[in-house]
Design a protein around this motif. Structure first.
Motif, PDB file in Angstrom:
ATOM      1  N   VAL A 111      38.597  37.165  37.118  1.00  0.00           N
ATOM      2  CA  VAL A 111      37.985  38.071  36.136  1.00  0.00           C
ATOM      3  C   VAL A 111      37.914  39.463  36.740  1.00  0.00           C
ATOM      4  O   VAL A 111      37.555  39.621  37.917  1.00  0.00           O
ATOM      5  N   ARG A 148      42.905  39.177  27.548  1.00  0.00           N
ATOM      6  CA  ARG A 148      42.831  40.529  28.102  1.00  0.00           C
ATOM      7  C   ARG A 148      42.766  41.557  26.985  1.00  0.00           C
ATOM      8  O   ARG A 148      43.265  41.323  25.885  1.00  0.00           O
ATOM      9  N   ILE A 206      37.473  43.599  29.153  1.00  0.00           N
ATOM     10  CA  ILE A 206      36.744  43.019  28.023  1.00  0.00           C
ATOM     11  C   ILE A 206      35.443  43.773  27.819  1.00  0.00           C
ATOM     12  O   ILE A 206      34.667  43.968  28.766  1.00  0.00           O
ATOM     13  N   ILE A 234      29.967  33.623  32.109  1.00  0.00           N
ATOM     14  CA  ILE A 234      31.289  33.537  32.723  1.00  0.00           C
ATOM     15  C   ILE A 234      31.387  32.166  33.396  1.00  0.00           C
ATOM     16  O   ILE A 234      30.547  31.809  34.216  1.00  0.00           O
ATOM     17  N   ILE A 292      31.900  43.435  37.193  1.00  0.00           N
ATOM     18  CA  ILE A 292      31.161  43.073  35.980  1.00  0.00           C
ATOM     19  C   ILE A 292      30.027  44.080  35.824  1.00  0.00           C
ATOM     20  O   ILE A 292      29.220  44.268  36.740  1.00  0.00           O
ATOM     21  N   ILE A 324      33.185  33.970  28.757  1.00  0.00           N
ATOM     22  CA  ILE A 324      34.459  34.332  29.361  1.00  0.00           C
ATOM     23  C   ILE A 324      34.956  33.124  30.158  1.00  0.00           C
ATOM     24  O   ILE A 324      34.255  32.631  31.047  1.00  0.00           O
ATOM     25  N   ASN A 349      36.866  43.679  35.393  1.00  0.00           N
ATOM     26  CA  ASN A 349      36.552  44.707  34.389  1.00  0.00           C
ATOM     27  C   ASN A 349      35.960  44.126  33.101  1.00  0.00           C
ATOM     28  O   ASN A 349      36.631  43.983  32.082  1.00  0.00           O
ATOM     29  N   ILE A 350      34.668  43.807  33.184  1.00  0.00           N
ATOM     30  CA  ILE A 350      33.926  43.320  32.028  1.00  0.00           C
ATOM     31  C   ILE A 350      32.717  44.219  31.813  1.00  0.00           C
ATOM     32  O   ILE A 350      31.970  44.488  32.753  1.00  0.00           O
ATOM     33  N   SER A 351      32.522  44.690  30.588  1.00  0.00           N
ATOM     34  CA  SER A 351      31.354  45.490  30.243  1.00  0.00           C
ATOM     35  C   SER A 351      30.571  44.793  29.133  1.00  0.00           C
ATOM     36  O   SER A 351      31.134  44.443  28.095  1.00  0.00           O
ATOM     37  N   CYS A 386      41.185  37.000  32.810  1.00  0.00           N
ATOM     38  CA  CYS A 386      40.314  37.712  31.870  1.00  0.00           C
ATOM     39  C   CYS A 386      40.072  39.117  32.410  1.00  0.00           C
ATOM     40  O   CYS A 386      39.485  39.287  33.480  1.00  0.00           O
ATOM     41  N   GLU A 387      40.541  40.108  31.666  1.00  0.00           N
ATOM     42  CA  GLU A 387      40.482  41.478  32.173  1.00  0.00           C
ATOM     43  C   GLU A 387      40.321  42.452  31.029  1.00  0.00           C
ATOM     44  O   GLU A 387      40.849  42.258  29.940  1.00  0.00           O
TER      45      GLU A 387
END
Length: 561
Positions: free
Chosen positions: A353, A293, A329, A345, A385, A311, A355-357, A326-327
């Protein structure tokens, strides 16, 4: 004439100034990467280290590429630890060594011209009962590792080589005939079907031996596992349950297995590194973020034999707060040249999971560009995502792939084979749930297929928006078991098949689709459960067949505006 003491003082002052400045010089750059995101990103502080500087040469390290320096590395790190931490310097030269354990408040700094060469002798890497010493299963000590450390770093312009060729097996199909002959003549053993080369008989038979051992029911010891040591390939850099990690500058290459693998760790900065291994390196992942994270990854280059930037949401540790594994990222400004996926992923997603950018990245020659993969027994909730600005060239298969039948064969073969014949299974806690995924501003030239989405009949892929996508591919889009999927402003050049095939999907929005190339059919509506297809701003004047309906699909499923 100035005294020796004065010169020594100046030398120490310069060193401490350099390292003090390097600890915080990129704070404004880092701030740029964690600002203006589509989600609230926690602040991440760069590690700061005391001004103590220790050189491995002062502890007997010899850079001749022959002397084993495991003890020198350990003593240098421990000496630095005793004074509160600082920087352990690896000067130019070839430093042969066994495992290196990072401790809290230690920055392992490789000067330009420094090569940490890990030994190719298996006995130099002890078997351990997990990182806490309490596991019932033994593992090989990774070349570089840390456990429950805080404030650690690997920096500088040097190179770290994992001697992976001593550990990895090789599939014949991935080599030319000449390469295969040379590999076999170098030693090792070949499987009975002649499809794989292994470094030794022990490594080749290790999987079978371990299975029999672990099914025996007896209490196992390190001696039992020692017979499979050559099979138990370690990751090159494994950082477990650590907080405050900085990787900045070095080249990581030729790992026995995964290259850089933080596990159950938080507050991570990875930048300016290179990860390199032969494209045929089995399980040669580049960067795997496993249950991590608050991570920022930028300006890295990856050229590897398996997933490039991945991820992996598995189990969280008891020290982590409950929530998605996983948060928060951020991945930006990265380049990938080989790999099974540029950004990935999965395949496990059971940890969740959020908040992924991913932005402004280049993928060239990867098997898949953007890859989401899972399976019924490995699933969890993957959502929020955001992918923006990906340039792709010569992607071997799909530019964008959602595959919920991972490990059951080629996604292309699986989705076409399985049309209208999927078995609905009960939803469980391990059913993959992929939703709320936003992909925009994509350019892909040379992919085999633009988009493939293969969801589960009991749990479709939901709420996906793909917009501003320029694609030149052999095939267009195929979606099976999708719900609320939007394709908007899609410029596509295809050669084969319908531009779009929809199977057992609903709430599909096709807006501003522009076609070129050989487009005999625009849309194949397939399956009796396919419905609510909304089409707007699509010019079909040059298409021979606008729509075809197969397998009991209904003409009323299409709504044109």
């Amino acid at each position: 004439m100035k005294s020796v003491t004065t010169y020594l003082f100046l030398f120490v002052f310069l060193w401490t100034t350099i390292f003090t400045e390097s600890n915080g010089k990129n704070s404004s750059e880092l701030k740029k990467y964690i600002s203006n995101l589509p989600f609230a990103m926690p602040n991440i502080d760069e590690p700061i280290f005391p001004n103590n500087i220790v050189n491995i040469k002062d502890f007997g390290a010899i850079s001749d590429g022959r002397t084993l320096n495991t003890k020198a590395f350990a003593e240098a790190i421990n000496a630095c630890k005793k004074v509160g931490g600082g920087t352990v310097v690896v000067p130019p030269g070839t430093w042969l060594t066994g495992p290196i354990k990072l401790e809290s408040n230690i920055n392992l700094h490789l000067e330009r011209g420094a090569l940490i060469q890990f030994s190719n002798r298996f006995e130099d890497f002890p078997l351990i009962a997990g990182f806490d010493g309490k596991s019932e299963k033994y593992i090989v000590t990774p070349p570089i590792f840390a456990f429950q450390a805080t404030n650690i770093a690997i920096t500088g312009d040097g190179v770290i080589d994992g001697a992976g060729e001593a550990w990895r097996y090789v599939k014949r199909e991935k080599l030319t005939a000449k390469q295969w002959r040379e590999l076999v003549s170098s030693g090792g053993v070949v499987t009975a079907d002649e499809k794989q080369w292994w470094p030794s008989k022990e490594s080749m038979e290790g999987e079978k031996y371990l299975m029999e051992l672990e099914n025996s029911g007896k209490s196992l010891t390190a001696t039992d596992y020692a017979k499979a040591r050559e099979y138990l390939r370690p990751d090159m850099v494994r950082l477990v349950q650590c907080t405050g990690i900085l990787l900045d500058g070095p080249t990581f290459r030729n790992s026995p297995k995964f290259h850089v693998h933080p596990v159950q760790s938080e507050n991570i900065i990875i930048r300016n590194i290179k990860i390199i291994t032969p494209w045929y390196a089995q399980n040669g992942d580049g960067l795997d973020l496993n249950s991590c994270r608050n991570v920022v990854v930028y300006k890295i280059m990856v050229d590897v034999g398996d997933d490039a930037i991945c991820i992996k949401p598995g189990n969280i540790s008891k020290n982590q707060k409950p929530g998605p594994a996983c948060e928060n990222i951020v991945i930006a400004d990265c380049e990938v040249y080989h790999g099974h996926g540029g950004f990935v992923i999965g395949s496990e997603s059971y940890g969740g999971v959020n908040n992924i950018s991913v932005s402004n990245c280049i993928f060239i020659g990867t098997d898949v560009g953007i890859r989401f993969k899972s399976a019924r027994d490995r699933g969890g909730l993957v959502e929020n995502i955001f992918i923006d600005g990906i340039q792709m060239r010569n992607i071997q298969n799909e530019a964008i792939l959602f595959d919920m039948f991972y490990s059951e064969g080629s996604p292309e073969a699986q989705i076409t084979k399985g049309l209208n014949s999927k078995v609905v299974k009960p939803i469980t806690g391990l059913t993959p749930r992929y939703q709320n995924i936003f992909i925009k501003n994509i350019v892909s030239t040379g992919a085999k297929r633009s988009i493939l989405i293969n969801g589960l009949p009991e749990m479709p892929i939901k709420n996906v928006i793909i917009e501003n996508f320029n694609s030149q591919s052999t095939k267009g889009i195929i979606i099976s078991d999708g719900d609320n999927i939007t394709i908007k402003n899609f410029n596509v050049t295809t050669k084969l098949g319908p531009v779009i095939t929809l199977n057992q999907s609903r709430n599909i929005f096709l807006d501003k689709i522009r076609l070129s190339g050989n487009n005999d059919t625009f849309l194949n509506v397939d399956g009796e459960r396919t419905e609510k297809i909304f089409i707007e701003n699509v010019d079909l004047a040059n298409v021979n067949k606008k729509f075809i309906f197969t397998n009991n699909a209904k003409e009323t499923s299409i709504i044109c505006k």
